[in-house]
Design an enzyme around this catalytic site. Structure first.
Site, mmCIF file in Angstrom:
data_model
loop_
_atom_site.group_PDB
_atom_site.id
_atom_site.type_symbol
_atom_site.label_atom_id
_atom_site.label_comp_id
_atom_site.label_asym_id
_atom_site.label_seq_id
_atom_site.Cartn_x
_atom_site.Cartn_y
_atom_site.Cartn_z
ATOM 1 C CB SER A 100 -9.015 -76.999 82.064
ATOM 2 O OG SER A 100 -8.645 -78.268 82.544
ATOM 3 C CG ASN A 101 -8.548 -73.420 78.097
ATOM 4 O OD1 ASN A 101 -8.277 -72.238 78.239
ATOM 5 N ND2 ASN A 101 -7.630 -74.380 78.188
ATOM 6 C CE LYS A 224 -4.272 -80.904 77.695
ATOM 7 N NZ LYS A 224 -5.433 -80.001 77.817
#
Length: 365
Positions: A100-101, A224
């Site tokens: 996502s980053n 995760k």
């Protein structure tokens, strides 16, 4: 770095707690750092028959920021390289690209490959050839997800981090998501980790029953949990006998998805954290893990509070705030791709100040 959803998993999610007692040690996980005596009670056929290459070790993994040229928005290869090396030198256990980053949704397949290849070369050239790279490979179809897994392997990635598809979830049957992960894992040339992040997939939230079932697949080696549900994490870690910093367990990697609950993850039997805030303060995140392992809980709680306050800023600001903080405190970072907006001067000051306590800690280590 997402807002957390602590809704409990359904009752009965812990019923498979002994299902991993007969599994062989997973070849991709922690075994090489332990004495062979640890494995006397495990079958080792999978270890003997497979090439152990860049194993996943318990610790801090960083989903790296994607860097772009400020004028053209092309991938900034130089900054991608220097940032990866900075993280490796800080002592992190591994790096994740296309998370996502990493603005994976803003990248073409070609650009995804460029970022992963650049990261692999930078680590190799700097003497970190042993460090694993996990590559985000989420897509809306099974076919494209498998395609991304193949590309990740070709680009030097060692593992794939896979989000479930969510766009058409209103049409899914009760077995669709489990079948999706099994199909991808069976076809992928690299082992996969399940990425449970409801905020990115229209609220789709895998419960512990589903994750425990999927963890029995030979090519699913971890998860995760960005859902932030520590009860779910504890159930999955216990049922899979997840690897920890002190025990190899089955080798399954049960990872928290945000550094603001690092201690909670470790106390619950988790393997570590894949957390975006470590882009800013990797040393602080590694230090927190090490304090817990050394039994220095009072100091660990002090650091956890600082890290959690910094991560709250990251959660609020998302990738825009994280990049603004990198620019303000470390002189690089740039901006997210359009249509995400550039922060105003006032917003930039806000993010600089919000991370100041954490950065002060980071620079003291």
């Amino acid at each position: 770095m997402s807002p957390h959803n602590d809704a409990p998993s359904p009752n009965g999610s812990f019923t498979n707690g002994n299902s991993f007692n007969g599994l062989s040690v997973r070849s991709q996980a922690v075994q090489h750092i332990f004495n062979q005596a640890h494995f006397d009670n495990f079958e080792t056929s999978s270890v003997e028959s497979m090439d152990i290459h860049r194993p996943l070790l318990p610790g801090i993994y960083v989903p790296t920021v994607a860097f772009f040229d400020s004028a053209t928005e092309d991938v900034d290869v130089k900054t991608t390289s220097t940032h990866a090396v900075r993280l490796a030198e800080a002592g992190v256990a591994g790096i994740t690209t296309q998370g996502s980053n990493g603005e994976a949704v803003h990248l073409s397949h070609k650009e995804r490959s460029l970022v992963t290849r650049t990261t692999r070369k930078a680590l190799d050239d700097a003497g970190f050839g042993y460090m694993p790279i996990i590559v985000g490979c989420g897509a809306q179809s099974t076919k494209e997800t498998i395609e991304l897994c193949n590309e990740a392997a070709a680009d030097g990635g060692d593992y794939a981090l896979v989000l479930p598809p969510g766009y058409y979830q209103g049409l899914f049957s009760k077995d669709t998501i489990v079948s999706f992960f099994k199909d991808v894992a069976s076809a992928s040339p690299v082992p996969i980790l399940i990425y449970n992040y409801p905020g990115a997939v229209s609220g789709l939230d895998l419960n512990s029953d589903a994750i425990i079932e999927l963890a029995q697949h030979h090519n699913i080696v971890g998860c995760k949990l960005t859902c932030g549900n520590t009860g779910k994490l504890n159930r999955v870690a216990a049922a899979t006998r997840a690897a920890t910093m002190s025990e190899p367990g089955s080798g399954f990697m049960c990872m928290g998805g945000s550094v603001d609950f690092t201690l909670q993850t470790l106390i619950g039997g988790g393997s570590g954290v894949i957390g975006g805030m470590a882009n800013i303060a990797p040393k602080a995140c590694v230090k927190l893990m090490n304090l817990f392992e050394a039994g220095e809980l009072k100091e660990a709680r002090r650091l956890q509070a600082i890290v959690a306050r910094g991560d709250w800023a990251a959660i609020q600001g998302g990738i825009i705030g994280t990049k603004a903080a990198l620019m303000a405190h470390f002189g690089y970072g740039g901006y997210a791709r359009k249509p995400l907006p550039k922060p105003s001067k006032e917003e930039t000051r806000k993010w600089r100040d919000a991370f100041e306590e954490l950065v002060k800690l980071e620079k003291s280590l």
